[in-house]
Write an enzyme that holds these catalytic residues in place. Structure first.
Site, PDB file in Angstrom:
ATOM      1  N   ASP A  12       0.813  -1.229   0.000  1.00 32.42           N
ATOM      2  CA  ASP A  12       0.000   0.000   0.000  1.00 32.42           C
ATOM      3  C   ASP A  12       0.842   1.274   0.000  1.00 32.42           C
ATOM      4  OD1 ASP A  12      -2.247  -1.707   0.289  1.00 32.42           O
ATOM      5  OD2 ASP A  12      -1.918  -1.749   2.452  1.00 32.42           O
ATOM      6  N   LYS A  15       2.025   2.146  -4.987  1.00 28.31           N
ATOM      7  CA  LYS A  15       2.616   1.551  -6.205  1.00 28.31           C
ATOM      8  C   LYS A  15       1.735   1.809  -7.421  1.00 28.31           C
ATOM      9  CE  LYS A  15       2.770  -2.647  -4.496  1.00 28.31           C
ATOM     10  NZ  LYS A  15       2.519  -2.434  -3.087  1.00 28.31           N
ATOM     11  N   GLY A  39      -4.722  -4.824  -4.227  1.00 30.39           N
ATOM     12  CA  GLY A  39      -5.885  -4.066  -4.684  1.00 30.39           C
ATOM     13  C   GLY A  39      -5.534  -2.606  -4.844  1.00 30.39           C
ATOM     14  N   HIS A  40      -5.946  -2.021  -5.936  1.00 30.47           N
ATOM     15  CA  HIS A  40      -5.787  -0.580  -6.065  1.00 30.47           C
ATOM     16  C   HIS A  40      -6.824  -0.001  -7.012  1.00 30.47           C
ATOM     17  CE1 HIS A  40      -2.839  -2.146  -9.082  1.00 30.47           C
ATOM     18  NE2 HIS A  40      -3.446  -1.257  -9.824  1.00 30.47           N
ATOM     19  N   GLN A 223       2.083  -6.239  -2.989  1.00 28.91           N
ATOM     20  CA  GLN A 223       2.489  -6.241  -1.561  1.00 28.91           C
ATOM     21  C   GLN A 223       3.803  -5.460  -1.375  1.00 28.91           C
ATOM     22  OE1 GLN A 223       1.486  -9.729  -2.819  1.00 28.91           O
ATOM     23  NE2 GLN A 223      -0.495  -8.812  -2.507  1.00 28.91           N
TER      24      GLN A 223
HETATM   25  P1  IMP Z   1      -2.458 -12.786   2.574  1.00 33.92           P
HETATM   26  O1  IMP Z   1      -1.553 -12.290   1.501  1.00 33.92           O
HETATM   27  O2  IMP Z   1      -3.905 -12.607   2.274  1.00 33.92           O
HETATM   28  O3  IMP Z   1      -2.122 -14.194   2.977  1.00 33.92           O
HETATM   29  O4  IMP Z   1      -2.191 -11.895   3.896  1.00 33.92           O
HETATM   30  C1  IMP Z   1      -0.965 -11.953   4.606  1.00 33.92           C
HETATM   31  C2  IMP Z   1      -0.583 -10.576   5.119  1.00 33.92           C
HETATM   32  O5  IMP Z   1      -0.232  -9.747   4.027  1.00 33.92           O
HETATM   33  C3  IMP Z   1      -1.687  -9.854   5.868  1.00 33.92           C
HETATM   34  O6  IMP Z   1      -1.095  -9.064   6.886  1.00 33.92           O
HETATM   35  C4  IMP Z   1      -2.284  -8.944   4.820  1.00 33.92           C
HETATM   36  O7  IMP Z   1      -2.913  -7.826   5.371  1.00 33.92           O
HETATM   37  C5  IMP Z   1      -1.036  -8.562   4.057  1.00 33.92           C
HETATM   38  N1  IMP Z   1      -1.297  -8.198   2.642  1.00 33.92           N
HETATM   39  C6  IMP Z   1      -1.565  -9.023   1.618  1.00 33.92           C
HETATM   40  N2  IMP Z   1      -1.725  -8.330   0.480  1.00 33.92           N
HETATM   41  C7  IMP Z   1      -1.537  -7.042   0.786  1.00 33.92           C
HETATM   42  C8  IMP Z   1      -1.523  -5.833  -0.002  1.00 33.92           C
HETATM   43  O8  IMP Z   1      -1.720  -5.825  -1.213  1.00 33.92           O
HETATM   44  N3  IMP Z   1      -1.284  -4.684   0.694  1.00 33.92           N
HETATM   45  C9  IMP Z   1      -1.031  -4.671   2.032  1.00 33.92           C
HETATM   46  N4  IMP Z   1      -1.003  -5.769   2.789  1.00 33.92           N
HETATM   47  C10 IMP Z   1      -1.258  -6.946   2.181  1.00 33.92           C
END
Ligand code: IMP
Length: 425
Positions: A12, A15, A39-40, A223
């Protein structure tokens, strides 16, 4: 020029905006890891487009957008996202998916949701999109790939191995319903139709052609480095490699294809989900940053935790993320601040030990205190400034100090959400 854009904090970082700007000079956009956990939102000519899996480069005419082998795809989610884009008049003929990308099956989202809702101690706070379980199966060699959907023989052979194991775990470990082979096969028939217009079976020739024709490739990371499964705040991470190295394993290109790695960082730090965060502000200042910066998750709507810029994680991120340049976003959030803090090191409250390098045992982070230096604010709006030279002195000093602390040049400064609110150096 082939460029990787990655998040250098916990995701977040903005990007989407930087990718959107740099896509102008790219012919091809490749996503190499992650799935619909990303997501954006992109606003073009007053129209809002929401992206999770599809690279936002699809909004530009003629740019090929490729979801590489390292991505994980939830078919129903992909269908909804592509249907919405088509409904908004976007041409998806340049959207391509690697046949080697992994499929998120219903049991993956069920397990993710089950674990998240039943765990208290050590909860990760995932996006519940089945990301971890999909990558787990991929690594355990019991995952399904997009190409499997187009051969009943392959699918049947694989399911004979996968389902007995999977069902035992679903029933005995999680108390969830098992799946019959017929049920999975009919789901896969539906998935085959969802992906059919996009699967790129000749991806090898396509990548080869891009290489021969010296196409400009932009590798769009999802991420951030601190969520990397190998280098992040494990186990409070995602299950892929958001570092620049992930762009290679997940795309099909080697490291020599990459000319630049742009890390995107906010002028402060945010995090969604659980896990250590040394510079987190749980006070009024954190709330103020959250309000001004509109810090709420794009995928889950969760409020993001906020804190001061942390040079310890940024130095680490520059190293393991392979950064060659930095794009600093949301500096305008501080326009009204009297002072701005930057964490330069950590101090262990148990013994006074000072850490300049990032301590990787995150279970010890509860003992770490940030050591801050304080910078005076600039107390004026940066939003209309177009040139670096026109920034107020205090903003320039702040940026120079960040460069010095992280030891990476800041080549882009974002002073607002619009494309025009960007300073290139
Ligand atoms: P997962 O990727 O859904 O397994 O989540 C694992 C961790 O990564 C959690 O803390 C989520 O909030 C974080 N996370 C996953 N994708 C994103 C993203 O696109 N932005 C910010 N945090 C993310």
């Amino acid at each position: 020029m082939n460029r990787v854009i990655i998040g250098s904090q916990w995701g977040d970082e903005g990007k989407a905006k930087i990718t959107d700007l740099l896509t102008v000079n790219a012919d091809v956009v490749i996503r190499s890891q992650g799935g619909c956990n990303a997501g954006h939102t992109v606003v073009v000519d007053g129209k809002t487009f929401k992206f999770h899996l599809v690279p936002s480069g699809i909004l530009y005419d003629g740019k090929v957008c490729f979801l590489g082998a390292g991505t994980v795809i939830l078919p129903e989610f992909f269908k909804k996202e592509t249907d919405d884009l088509i409904e908004q008049g976007i041409d998806l003929s340049n959207l391509k998916i690697s046949p080697l990308a992994s499929i998120t099956m219903p049991y993956h989202t069920e397990v993710d949701g089950f674990v998240e809702s039943t765990t208290t101690k050590g909860k990760i706070g995932t996006t519940k999109k089945g990301i971890g379980p999909t990558y787990t199966d991929k690594m355990a060699r019991i995952g399904l790939k997009i190409q499997d959907l187009y051969s009943l023989e392959t699918l049947s052979e694989k399911l004979d191995v996968i389902l007995p194991q999977k069902n035992k775990v679903l029933e005995k470990v999680y108390g969830l319903q098992p799946y019959t082979k017929d049920c999975i096969i009919s789901l896969c028939e539906m998935y085959a139709e969802i992906f059919r217009p996009y699967v790129c079976f000749n991806w090898q020739e396509m990548l080869e052609t891009f290489k021969k024709q010296n196409k400009n490739i932009l590798f769009e990371g999802a991420q951030g480095v601190m969520l990397d499964v190998d280098y992040g705040t494990y186990p409070y991470v995602t299950s892929s490699n958001p570092i620049a190295g992930g762009a290679c394993t997940g795309s099909g290109y080697g490291p020599c294809m990459i000319d630049e790695v742009a890390g995107v960082a906010k002028a402060y730090v945010t995090r969604v989900g659980e896990g250590p965060f040394v510079t987190e502000l749980t006070d009024e200042i954190g709330k103020r940053i959250q309000d001004i910066g509109h810090e709420f998750g794009a995928t889950t709507g969760r409020p993001r935790r906020c804190g001061w810029f942390d040079a310890v994680i940024m130095r680490y991120s520059a190293l393991v993320g392979g950064l060659t340049t930095l794009a600093l976003t949301k500096i305008d959030v501080f326009d009204d601040f009297d002072e701005i803090k930057v964490c330069t090191a950590y101090k262990d409250s148990r013994n006074g030990k000072i850490y300049y390098s990032y301590p990787t045992d995150v279970y010890m982070h509860k003992y770490l205190e940030p050591i801050y230096e304080t910078h005076p604010g600039w107390k004026t709006s940066l939003s209309g400034i177009k040139k670096y030279e026109d920034l107020p002195e205090n903003a320039k000093k702040y940026l120079s100090r960040l460069e010095e602390l992280v030891n990476i040049p800041i080549s882009i400064v974002s002073v607002g959400p619009d494309r025009e609110q960007t300073i290139f150096r």
